[in-house]
Design a protein around this motif. Sequence first.
Motif, PDB file in Angstrom:
ATOM      1  N   LEU A 181       4.160  -9.881  -3.336  1.00 37.59           N
ATOM      2  CA  LEU A 181       5.178  -9.043  -3.971  1.00 37.59           C
ATOM      3  C   LEU A 181       4.825  -8.687  -5.404  1.00 37.59           C
ATOM      4  CD1 LEU A 181       8.396 -10.875  -2.687  1.00 37.59           C
ATOM      5  CD2 LEU A 181       7.224  -8.913  -1.675  1.00 37.59           C
ATOM      6  N   ASP A 182       3.676  -9.153  -5.869  1.00 43.96           N
ATOM      7  CA  ASP A 182       3.330  -8.995  -7.277  1.00 43.96           C
ATOM      8  C   ASP A 182       1.819  -9.049  -7.436  1.00 43.96           C
ATOM      9  OD1 ASP A 182       3.513  -9.205 -10.209  1.00 43.96           O
ATOM     10  OD2 ASP A 182       3.057 -11.311  -9.903  1.00 43.96           O
ATOM     11  N   PHE A 183       1.307  -8.410  -8.474  1.00 45.36           N
ATOM     12  CA  PHE A 183      -0.122  -8.385  -8.753  1.00 45.36           C
ATOM     13  C   PHE A 183      -0.571  -9.614  -9.552  1.00 45.36           C
ATOM     14  CE2 PHE A 183      -3.830  -7.036 -11.312  1.00 45.36           C
ATOM     15  CZ  PHE A 183      -4.654  -6.523 -10.329  1.00 45.36           C
ATOM     16  N   TYR A 184       0.308 -10.160 -10.354  1.00 48.30           N
ATOM     17  CA  TYR A 184      -0.082 -11.247 -11.254  1.00 48.30           C
ATOM     18  C   TYR A 184       0.325 -12.627 -10.729  1.00 48.30           C
ATOM     19  CZ  TYR A 184      -1.722  -7.842 -14.626  1.00 48.30           C
ATOM     20  OH  TYR A 184      -2.432  -6.850 -15.245  1.00 48.30           O
ATOM     21  N   GLU A 185       1.534 -13.098 -11.029  1.00 47.79           N
ATOM     22  CA  GLU A 185       1.928 -14.449 -10.610  1.00 47.79           C
ATOM     23  C   GLU A 185       1.912 -14.597  -9.096  1.00 47.79           C
ATOM     24  OE1 GLU A 185       5.075 -16.342 -13.526  1.00 47.79           O
ATOM     25  OE2 GLU A 185       5.550 -14.219 -13.219  1.00 47.79           O
ATOM     26  N   MET A 228      -0.865  -5.603  -1.631  1.00 47.07           N
ATOM     27  CA  MET A 228       0.589  -5.631  -1.811  1.00 47.07           C
ATOM     28  C   MET A 228       1.378  -4.704  -0.886  1.00 47.07           C
ATOM     29  SD  MET A 228       0.993  -5.955  -5.959  1.00 47.07           S
ATOM     30  CE  MET A 228       0.145  -4.422  -6.299  1.00 47.07           C
ATOM     31  N   GLU A 229       0.776  -4.257   0.213  1.00 50.95           N
ATOM     32  CA  GLU A 229       1.492  -3.326   1.088  1.00 50.95           C
ATOM     33  C   GLU A 229       1.386  -3.605   2.581  1.00 50.95           C
ATOM     34  OE1 GLU A 229       0.463  -1.440  -2.755  1.00 50.95           O
ATOM     35  OE2 GLU A 229      -0.908  -1.992  -1.133  1.00 50.95           O
ATOM     36  N   ILE A 282       9.466   3.264   1.390  1.00 51.65           N
ATOM     37  CA  ILE A 282      10.125   4.566   1.232  1.00 51.65           C
ATOM     38  C   ILE A 282       9.261   5.667   1.833  1.00 51.65           C
ATOM     39  CG2 ILE A 282      10.918   6.279  -0.446  1.00 51.65           C
ATOM     40  CD1 ILE A 282      11.537   3.837  -2.316  1.00 51.65           C
ATOM     41  N   MET A 283       7.970   5.643   1.490  1.00 51.28           N
ATOM     42  CA  MET A 283       7.063   6.659   2.016  1.00 51.28           C
ATOM     43  C   MET A 283       7.015   6.630   3.537  1.00 51.28           C
ATOM     44  SD  MET A 283       3.950   7.490   3.410  1.00 51.28           S
ATOM     45  CE  MET A 283       2.960   6.005   3.283  1.00 51.28           C
ATOM     46  N   MET A 312       2.353   1.913  -5.273  1.00 54.38           N
ATOM     47  CA  MET A 312       1.948   0.512  -5.330  1.00 54.38           C
ATOM     48  C   MET A 312       3.094  -0.415  -4.945  1.00 54.38           C
ATOM     49  SD  MET A 312       0.303  -1.555  -8.592  1.00 54.38           S
ATOM     50  CE  MET A 312      -1.093  -0.439  -8.699  1.00 54.38           C
ATOM     51  N   GLY A 313       2.830  -1.315  -4.010  1.00 52.69           N
ATOM     52  CA  GLY A 313       3.797  -2.329  -3.641  1.00 52.69           C
ATOM     53  C   GLY A 313       4.632  -1.990  -2.421  1.00 52.69           C
TER      54      GLY A 313
END
Length: 308
Positions: free
Chosen positions: A204-208, A242-243, A110-111, A103-104
């Motif tokens: 860059l984030d799920f919430y804010e 997010m990706e 990296i992957m 996630m993210g």
Amino acid sequence: MDSKYTETSSPVLVHNPYLCGLKDDILYHFSLGTGTHNLPALFGDVKFVCVGGSAWRMKEFIEYVAAELGMQDPKSDYPNICAGTDRYAMYKVGPVLSVSHGMGIPSMSIMLHELIKLLHHARCTDVTIIRIGTSGGIGLEPGTVVITKQSVDATFVAKFEQLILGKLVVRDTDLDYTLAEELLQCSKELGQFKTVMGNTMCTLDFYEGQGRLDGAFCLYTEKDKHKYLTKAKEAGVCNIEMESTVFAAMCKLSGLRAAVVCTTLVDRLKGDQLSSSKEVLHSYQLRPQILVGYYIKKQVEALKILHR
């Protein structure tokens, strides 16, 4: 030039002169390497790569594709090629590789570094890569599938920013528009669920970062949230995940033909939390798999005709 390549084939590119000086290239987070594995023998026939967040979903996808391609083995449990690590999971059947990316942006990055090197070392050519996943929709009914036209950042600009050696590097996030159109046509042929093409916002984030009201912190108002999401919709944004920006940027650098296909689980203009049942959410999550599986089967059948 390697004898496998032709004037019309497209190899997977790396842009790192230091790789040539490595005796062995260790793909640490895959638990693979050039000194321990015969990568061309294991992966040289790969033409389609599908990546998604969770390991179980990517195993589910490879099982689905195996059945679609008529390559299903009732005795096989499709072992995880990356079983030596708990970071990512990888499965393969025929010309299809299925890989989890977490996630993210950092986990995806990296992957992708190691996946791109793997495909390069395996001397793969003409590879198509598709991210399949979930997202929050903007003004779309839950279950709608979005094929990304452009991946944009949280300011609605089609770019990916990264600090490298303390300096800001900006990269394009262009995806293959022809591939996106082909996928949209496949959805029309399937006729099973609503599919649209539009911009995807990567945060860059799920919430804010996505303007949610249900995180541990929320220092803005509901009115602020709706104003922001309305601006996003006016900018052509159909969904949020997010990706996609780093995915698009790295695939473009490596010469990979790339697309993003995500289902929406919630209309963010109407709420933040996922209230649908697990069964309904799972049915939504299967939709990108069904669409991409149909596309791959269609391409494989066309290639068989060409090779007769």
